[in-house]
Design an enzyme around this catalytic site. Sequence first.
Site, PDB file in Angstrom:
ATOM      1  N   ILE A  97      -5.867   1.852  -1.134  1.00 33.12           N
ATOM      2  CA  ILE A  97      -5.574   1.096  -2.206  1.00 33.12           C
ATOM      3  C   ILE A  97      -5.207  -0.408  -2.539  1.00 33.12           C
ATOM      4  CG2 ILE A  97      -3.410   0.378  -4.544  1.00 33.12           C
ATOM      5  CD1 ILE A  97      -2.885   3.335  -3.923  1.00 33.12           C
ATOM      6  N   ASP A  98      -5.512  -1.122  -1.362  1.00 41.07           N
ATOM      7  CA  ASP A  98      -5.957  -1.891  -1.084  1.00 41.07           C
ATOM      8  C   ASP A  98      -7.601  -2.492  -0.859  1.00 41.07           C
ATOM      9  OD1 ASP A  98      -3.581  -3.800  -1.258  1.00 41.07           O
ATOM     10  OD2 ASP A  98      -2.725  -3.006   0.544  1.00 41.07           O
ATOM     11  N   PHE A  99      -8.218  -1.896  -0.789  1.00 39.78           N
ATOM     12  CA  PHE A  99      -9.092  -2.011  -0.571  1.00 39.78           C
ATOM     13  C   PHE A  99     -10.007  -1.995  -1.755  1.00 39.78           C
ATOM     14  CE2 PHE A  99      -9.035  -1.436   4.727  1.00 39.78           C
ATOM     15  CZ  PHE A  99      -9.129  -2.747   5.111  1.00 39.78           C
ATOM     16  N   GLY A 153      -9.982  -4.632  -3.768  1.00 35.98           N
ATOM     17  CA  GLY A 153     -10.258  -6.056  -3.278  1.00 35.98           C
ATOM     18  C   GLY A 153     -11.594  -5.671  -3.938  1.00 35.98           C
ATOM     19  N   GLU A 167       0.882  -0.986  -0.164  1.00 32.64           N
ATOM     20  CA  GLU A 167      -0.209  -0.017   0.082  1.00 32.64           C
ATOM     21  C   GLU A 167       0.838   1.190   0.278  1.00 32.64           C
ATOM     22  OE1 GLU A 167      -3.526   2.276  -0.081  1.00 32.64           O
ATOM     23  OE2 GLU A 167      -3.576   0.445   0.006  1.00 32.64           O
TER      24      GLU A 167
END
Length: 379
Positions: free
Chosen positions: A167-169, A172, A139
């Site tokens: 960014i990660d979420f 996802g 991230e």
Amino acid sequence: MAMLDGIKVIELGQNLAGPYASQILGDLGAQVIKVEKPGGDDARGWGPPFAKDGVAIAFHTINRGKRSVVLDLSRAEDVAALKELVKDADIFVHNMRPGAPDKIGIGPSQLRALNPRLIYCDISAFGHKGPLEGRPGYEPLLQAFGGLVSVNGDPSSPPARMGASVIDFGTGMWTALGALAALQQRHRTGQGCVVNTSLFETALGWVGSHIATFAATGKLPERQSTGHASLTPYQAFQTTNGPLVITAGNDRLFAKLAKVLGHAEWADDARFATNRDRMAHRAQVIAMVQAVIATDSKENWAEKLEAVGVPCAPINDIAEVHDHQQTAALGVMQTNATTGVTRWVAPLSFDGKRAAYGAPAPVLGADTHAVLKRNKAAE
């Protein structure tokens, strides 16, 4: 509500993006089998803080309702076991380093040869092609590389990472959206497909308007703190007891704001009548509003502004958000009695009923025997 009842998801995910994608699908009713390496997902140790069971809170928040199967993919027999799980799966999600799945025989062409109906979700750091295709990333690295850090923070201070793993979420979420679209296509064609997402592409999406502006003007965007590059007044103002964000996002709202502040004449001033005018005299507008706002409390100003429909909000800290009656009314934060973990649940309701949020995150390997035994018996 189990909107995806009957859908089987195999997750070979670690950390955030992959597990979050499968959790979204699980919240919508899919059965999610999380395949973990011996020792488990690294996020199990991402603490403090830790829950009562000794597992990191971070892991609990994105792995609820899943079943945990431990497989050592350096062993041929465990790779074979994973392939057996995939044979009747609907969706496969992984965020392994590019190239690694193919080397052990679980790349998209290899698994889809076993199961043509499989929707293969491949999450990478920099994308499925290009000069940086094989580079890993986390991230903070992608926030920096993707430009988010450069536009975040106060202009008088160094650039800052955003405080949430957007960014990660976000990746996802895009992965889950892609999987759902692929399910609809499979309903028509009977065939699965490969869904490619990446942290970098998500980052580009978040800064897309900044890139478009740069492409049009050749000028780098400036950091705005709580403000906006194209609207004013549209930021936090300091009251006698703390900041209040005021977003007079159009000329009508500015006229209302001016009247509440005791300066209705501002709206008729040629320097301030339209947003274009106000942007041309931005420093003056901000100074005028700030001078008046500084004379009273955030509570009193909020009451006056809300009464006439001017959007505003205090800058709450996390405790204030946690304790707010609106948070409680929505039921979107729930505490599990067994683990003691307060979890954010899916922000989705269908016909007024909240989407299912599942059981607590699984104990490492708790379902290995039951899942593998069942699959073997079904052969």
